[in-house]
Design a protein around this motif. Structure first.
Motif, PDB file in Angstrom:
ATOM      1  N   TRP A 126      12.352  -4.719   5.077  1.00 24.78           N
ATOM      2  CA  TRP A 126      10.953  -4.351   5.298  1.00 24.78           C
ATOM      3  C   TRP A 126      10.800  -3.234   6.328  1.00 24.78           C
ATOM      4  O   TRP A 126       9.711  -2.668   6.466  1.00 24.78           O
ATOM      5  N   GLN A 127      11.848  -2.910   7.051  1.00 23.23           N
ATOM      6  CA  GLN A 127      11.775  -1.817   8.022  1.00 23.23           C
ATOM      7  C   GLN A 127      12.244  -0.491   7.428  1.00 23.23           C
ATOM      8  O   GLN A 127      11.995   0.558   7.998  1.00 23.23           O
ATOM      9  N   GLU A 128      12.919  -0.533   6.287  1.00 24.55           N
ATOM     10  CA  GLU A 128      13.338   0.683   5.595  1.00 24.55           C
ATOM     11  C   GLU A 128      12.125   1.329   4.919  1.00 24.55           C
ATOM     12  O   GLU A 128      11.115   0.675   4.679  1.00 24.55           O
ATOM     13  N   ARG A 129      12.270   2.606   4.599  1.00 20.82           N
ATOM     14  CA  ARG A 129      11.175   3.320   3.935  1.00 20.82           C
ATOM     15  C   ARG A 129      11.219   3.027   2.434  1.00 20.82           C
ATOM     16  O   ARG A 129      12.132   3.475   1.730  1.00 20.82           O
ATOM     17  N   HIS A 130      10.263   2.245   1.973  1.00 21.15           N
ATOM     18  CA  HIS A 130      10.120   1.949   0.548  1.00 21.15           C
ATOM     19  C   HIS A 130       8.644   1.930   0.198  1.00 21.15           C
ATOM     20  O   HIS A 130       7.832   1.409   0.969  1.00 21.15           O
ATOM     21  N   LEU A 131       8.320   2.482  -0.960  1.00 16.11           N
ATOM     22  CA  LEU A 131       6.981   2.277  -1.481  1.00 16.11           C
ATOM     23  C   LEU A 131       6.895   0.857  -2.003  1.00 16.11           C
ATOM     24  O   LEU A 131       7.902   0.266  -2.408  1.00 16.11           O
ATOM     25  N   CYS A 132       5.703   0.330  -1.986  1.00 21.70           N
ATOM     26  CA  CYS A 132       5.470  -1.049  -2.393  1.00 21.70           C
ATOM     27  C   CYS A 132       4.359  -1.070  -3.430  1.00 21.70           C
ATOM     28  O   CYS A 132       3.756  -0.047  -3.735  1.00 21.70           O
ATOM     29  N   THR A 133       4.087  -2.244  -3.946  1.00 20.44           N
ATOM     30  CA  THR A 133       2.904  -2.444  -4.772  1.00 20.44           C
ATOM     31  C   THR A 133       2.035  -3.494  -4.108  1.00 20.44           C
ATOM     32  O   THR A 133       2.535  -4.422  -3.467  1.00 20.44           O
ATOM     33  N   LEU A 134       0.738  -3.325  -4.261  1.00 26.28           N
ATOM     34  CA  LEU A 134      -0.248  -4.302  -3.828  1.00 26.28           C
ATOM     35  C   LEU A 134      -0.969  -4.796  -5.065  1.00 26.28           C
ATOM     36  O   LEU A 134      -1.451  -3.982  -5.873  1.00 26.28           O
ATOM     37  N   THR A 135      -1.041  -6.104  -5.215  1.00 29.24           N
ATOM     38  CA  THR A 135      -1.786  -6.703  -6.320  1.00 29.24           C
ATOM     39  C   THR A 135      -2.996  -7.409  -5.743  1.00 29.24           C
ATOM     40  O   THR A 135      -2.863  -8.307  -4.903  1.00 29.24           O
ATOM     41  N   THR A 136      -4.191  -6.956  -6.177  1.00 31.92           N
ATOM     42  CA  THR A 136      -5.457  -7.573  -5.774  1.00 31.92           C
ATOM     43  C   THR A 136      -6.171  -8.060  -7.015  1.00 31.92           C
ATOM     44  O   THR A 136      -5.973  -7.526  -8.110  1.00 31.92           O
ATOM     45  N   PRO A 137      -7.042  -9.057  -6.862  1.00 34.12           N
ATOM     46  CA  PRO A 137      -7.822  -9.511  -8.020  1.00 34.12           C
ATOM     47  C   PRO A 137      -9.077  -8.652  -8.195  1.00 34.12           C
ATOM     48  O   PRO A 137      -9.803  -8.402  -7.244  1.00 34.12           O
TER      49      PRO A 137
END
Length: 137
Positions: free
Chosen positions: A19-30
């Protein structure tokens, strides 16, 4: 099926390092109709506070979805993957606009992603109060 639970307040070292490395993520919202809305985001993870943070414009669909969930917050998930390593954080999301919270989130983003975003007077932070973590760092 194998489970890979983590304590969101005290993850193991490889998980936290991931989690400290540089990575793009996804966010899932309703969405208001209950269907999932998945978008790429930058996320910072603070196990001591049991929070994940996402900076965004207050008018973004993700912020609007979280606000539409009401005062109890929206159930959301953020995820990142890199080969066989993956990590998911889940919890209740809230939109925060207090300047000190937004500034803290921007500072954390700059540390993880190596750049400070430009000024945005309508920037907010989506704070996820973490209830679950899983993955393999």
């Amino acid at each position: 099926m194998a489970a890979y639970p983590q304590d969101p307040g005290a993850p193991d070292a490889p998980y936290l390092a991931f989690w400290q490395e540089r990575h793009l993520c996804t966010l899932t919202t309703p969405r208001p109709d209950g269907s999932p809305h998945v978008v790429p985001v930058g996320v910072t993870y603070d196990p001591e506070s049991r929070l994940a943070r996402i900076i965004t414009d207050g008018a973004s669909r993700k912020a609007v979805n979280v606000l539409a969930a009401g005062p109890d917050g929206a159930r959301v998930a953020v995820c990142q993957v890199d080969g066989g390593r993956w990590a998911t954080l889940e919890g209740r999301a809230f939109v925060r606009s207090e300047p000190e919270r937004v500034a803290d989130a921007v500072r954390r983003y700059a540390l993880r992603y190596g750049r400070t975003p430009g000024p945005n007077p309508t920037r907010v932070v989506i704070e996820i109060e973490l209830t679950r973590a899983m993955g393999r760092g």
